[in-house]
Design a protein around this motif. Sequence first.
Motif, PDB file in Angstrom:
ATOM      1  N   HIS A 179     -28.013 -13.849   8.754  1.00 50.69           N
ATOM      2  CA  HIS A 179     -29.131 -13.025   9.193  1.00 50.69           C
ATOM      3  C   HIS A 179     -29.719 -12.239   8.022  1.00 50.69           C
ATOM      4  O   HIS A 179     -30.273 -11.157   8.212  1.00 50.69           O
ATOM      5  N   ALA A 180     -29.605 -12.796   6.836  1.00 50.79           N
ATOM      6  CA  ALA A 180     -30.132 -12.112   5.654  1.00 50.79           C
ATOM      7  C   ALA A 180     -31.654 -12.200   5.622  1.00 50.79           C
ATOM      8  O   ALA A 180     -32.273 -13.059   6.262  1.00 50.79           O
ATOM      9  N   ARG A 181     -32.244 -11.319   4.851  1.00 51.66           N
ATOM     10  CA  ARG A 181     -33.692 -11.383   4.643  1.00 51.66           C
ATOM     11  C   ARG A 181     -34.021 -12.663   3.878  1.00 51.66           C
ATOM     12  O   ARG A 181     -33.329 -13.028   2.913  1.00 51.66           O
ATOM     13  N   THR A 182     -35.075 -13.345   4.296  1.00 48.59           N
ATOM     14  CA  THR A 182     -35.454 -14.602   3.660  1.00 48.59           C
ATOM     15  C   THR A 182     -36.956 -14.791   3.747  1.00 48.59           C
ATOM     16  O   THR A 182     -37.606 -14.273   4.668  1.00 48.59           O
ATOM     17  N   SER A 183     -37.490 -15.538   2.817  1.00 44.58           N
ATOM     18  CA  SER A 183     -38.917 -15.875   2.831  1.00 44.58           C
ATOM     19  C   SER A 183     -39.141 -17.301   3.300  1.00 44.58           C
ATOM     20  O   SER A 183     -40.242 -17.829   3.166  1.00 44.58           O
TER      21      SER A 183
END
Length: 416
Positions: free
Chosen positions: A128-132
């Motif tokens: 659930h990490a921040r990703t683009s």
Amino acid sequence: MELPRRKAKGLFAAGAATVALGGSAGAATGSGPFVIRDARVFDGERVLPRASVLVADGRIRAVGDLPASGVPVHDGRGRTLLPGLIDCHVHLNETARADALRFGVTTELDMFGDPSGLAEARRQRRGHARTSQADLWSAGFGVTVPDGHPRGPGFPRLTPGADPDAFVGERVAEGSDFIKLVIEDGSPEHPFPTLTPAQARAVVQAAHRRGRLAVAHAEQLHNTRIALDAGADALAHVWTDAEAPPEFVAALRAAGTVVVPTLSVYDCGASADSLLADPRITPYLSAPQRESLTKRSTRCRPSFLRNALANIRRLRAEGVPVLAGTDATMPGAAHGPSMLTELAHLVTAGLTPAQALAAATSLPAKHFTLPDRGRIARGLRADLLLVEGDPTTDITALREIHTIWKNGYPVERMPA
């Protein structure tokens, strides 16, 4: 064949007094908590005329008439909140997953491509990490024959006399999430070899033995019949050369086969032109997206879309599930924006706007066994799309995007 999937918990009861957030704001486990308040919510299956959604640590924590909670609030009034869209047929390029995400497509299913990055894609989609980037599931290399479709070097092919079971086993070992088989014999003027019916059956059986869905490429009715007889779980296109007889559509329904029509590549550039002329779209297009939308297929015919739309009407009348997919990066189709026109085509074919939205959210999650997404419900992944207006009555409202969240984090919409 629908593989077993984990059941999601239901919606929070209206007026819930407390909600366990599972982490503090800004915790390393995921995004800080926030509420999207008083939006119209399409939860993937039904419309909630007015509801609020609590997000924390990358997941949806509650849906309903929520009390004030002291966390940041996004105003949903006059807007519609939807699950992130799922494109069920793409082919990757270097910027594909970032391009898709900027238009609310939070998950892509690659239908033929290099498997070398699949281990990393699997790691990303579990966290659930921040990703683009949009999350990815993939067939890896599809199953085709020497000199068959698609043309070109650089990937393995099922040679005469080779064992289809062993070939499929190699694809699974490479990380393929499902198995793509190509049944395409060209045109009478330019024929080329393809899988035999016996090979197609063997490939499907090998996929099922390994717990994988079998997805068939077939764009002509006679090849689609081969895919159906082989036991394919899904068709990666709708056939465009003819209107199918009712008994054939009934056979698809009886077999439980689902269809991904990919109408974006059959309208000969009309939808691409509409995107390139729309000021709600153009500021967010990357160079590769513009290039894809500008290209035109030399083999497109007006009859393709006409037949495809007629066949979808028959599929819907018979109850065959129809899922949304664009076939990006083929000429005229771009990752992300082409999903908006794909859904508009489905509405033209007779689906209601809400049914078209389900074809890009809850139905792909169900049929491709993506248990943590595709709906807005407690415990599921916070891949969310907030748009102005009401796409459940006017599908073109999807073009007016207000905010996109991936894993609970807001998405930067301007291309890099």
